[in-house]
Design an enzyme around this catalytic site. Structure first.
Site, PDB file in Angstrom:
ATOM      1  N   ASP A  84      10.072 -13.040   3.523  1.00 20.45           N
ATOM      2  CA  ASP A  84       8.880 -12.228   3.029  1.00 20.45           C
ATOM      3  C   ASP A  84       8.293 -11.094   4.135  1.00 20.45           C
ATOM      4  O   ASP A  84       8.380 -11.300   5.151  1.00 20.45           O
ATOM      5  CB  ASP A  84       7.738 -13.133   2.752  1.00 20.45           C
ATOM      6  CG  ASP A  84       7.864 -13.745   1.261  1.00 20.45           C
ATOM      7  OD1 ASP A  84       8.503 -13.082   0.576  1.00 20.45           O
ATOM      8  OD2 ASP A  84       7.153 -14.600   1.035  1.00 20.45           O
ATOM      9  N   LYS A 114      11.637  -9.955   1.062  1.00 21.09           N
ATOM     10  CA  LYS A 114      11.027  -9.787  -0.300  1.00 21.09           C
ATOM     11  C   LYS A 114       9.502  -9.061  -0.193  1.00 21.09           C
ATOM     12  O   LYS A 114       9.027  -9.155   0.933  1.00 21.09           O
ATOM     13  CB  LYS A 114      10.872 -11.363  -0.860  1.00 21.09           C
ATOM     14  CG  LYS A 114      10.019 -11.163  -2.217  1.00 21.09           C
ATOM     15  CD  LYS A 114      10.061 -12.753  -2.846  1.00 21.09           C
ATOM     16  CE  LYS A 114       9.334 -13.702  -2.073  1.00 21.09           C
ATOM     17  NZ  LYS A 114       7.691 -13.450  -2.101  1.00 21.09           N
ATOM     18  N   GLU A 183       6.340 -15.084 -10.854  1.00 20.45           N
ATOM     19  CA  GLU A 183       5.589 -16.210 -10.417  1.00 20.45           C
ATOM     20  C   GLU A 183       4.305 -16.406 -11.346  1.00 20.45           C
ATOM     21  O   GLU A 183       3.594 -15.329 -11.675  1.00 20.45           O
ATOM     22  CB  GLU A 183       5.096 -16.117  -9.005  1.00 20.45           C
ATOM     23  CG  GLU A 183       4.263 -17.226  -8.547  1.00 20.45           C
ATOM     24  CD  GLU A 183       3.776 -17.387  -7.242  1.00 20.45           C
ATOM     25  OE1 GLU A 183       3.029 -18.323  -6.813  1.00 20.45           O
ATOM     26  OE2 GLU A 183       4.326 -16.713  -6.466  1.00 20.45           O
TER      27      GLU A 183
END
Length: 266
Positions: A84, A114, A183
């Site tokens: 991330d 990400k 998500e």
């Protein structure tokens, strides 16, 4: 088994079916998840909450992400390592994102980064893609936007919001994103997004129709008793088993039964 690489990310999943992704933050758990057959090890900035005890992911720094990524890479033999980009490391400009992503690859050993969001982040994804940085997008509930979203809430329930998610996913794909995390969205919306794009969609709280699934390691193992996301399945009572083991150790020490002859040197 051969290494799973960015080029192996396929619509529909991998050779064995849907992609299995697990968050990992250290060498030991990365090694175990890799041996268990995880296709992707995601070094998530969720470490701020599950490892550091923060209320959000926002305090996590780039240096911390590099450190934890390096630990995970040492424990990996097969899985793809994705790291991330933390909150303060990429939102200012595409140039800032490039510098941070390059450090995660060069210093941390990640093979992909990400980042969260659509809209202005689309240009950043294109900027990174054009400079050979593989990018995974992240839509729906984006934890770095927790204050903007008003908390950790399911996204895309309103028809307009659902349509926007589809458009954002298409925009990220056109910009060069190689995969997408989706998500906390209704399963019907996740199915629409998954059908709309040609890149693999990895769900977390997005139902069974995605191309893969990811869960936080600590949720899988039941290590954190404070919070149990409604979409997460506990595969063991990790907290209880760890506590029992530590309780037994403390009892043995106080009773004088550890160390014994077997665990002492002559």
């Amino acid at each position: 088994m051969s290494r799973f690489r960015v080029a192996d990310l396929r619509k529909g999943g991998g050779e064995s079916g849907p992609l299995a992704a697990v968050t990992a933050y250290d060498y030991a758990f990365a090694r175990l998840a890799d041996q268990a057959g995880a296709d992707i090890l995601l070094v998530g900035d969720s470490l701020g909450m599950v490892v550091q005890g923060e209320e959000t992911t926002l305090p996590v720094t780039l240096e911390q992400m590099i450190y934890h990524t390096r630990c995970v890479v040492r424990g990996r033999e097969r899985a793809l390592v994705v790291a991330d980009l933390p909150f303060r490391a990429y939102k200012a400009s595409p140039a800032q994102a490039l510098d941070s992503a390059a450090r995660l690859l060069a210093e941390g050993g990640a093979e992909m980064v990400k980042l969260e969001g659509g809209g202005p982040m689309v240009d950043t994804v294109a900027f990174l893609h054009e400079r050979d940085i593989p990018v995974m997008g992240h839509l729906g509930l984006t934890p770095q936007s927790v204050h903007q979203l008003g908390g950790f809430r399911v996204q895309g329930r309103h028809p307009d919001a659902a349509a926007q998610l589809v458009e954002q996913a298409l925009d990220l794909e056109r910009a060069g994103a190689r995969a997408l995390v989706l998500e906390a969205v209704p399963r019907t919306v996740a199915a629409r997004v998954t059908e709309a794009v040609a890149i693999p969609v990895i769900g977390i709280g997005a139902g069974p129709d995605c191309d893969g699934q990811v869960l936080v390691l600590h949720d899988i193992l039941g290590l954190d008793e404070r919070v149990q996301p409604g979409f997460a399945r506990r595969y063991m009572d990790g907290a209880g088993q760890v506590r029992d083991a530590l309780d037994a150790f403390c009892r043995d020490v106080r009773a004088g039964t550890f160390p014994d002859d077997e665990h002492s040197f002559d």
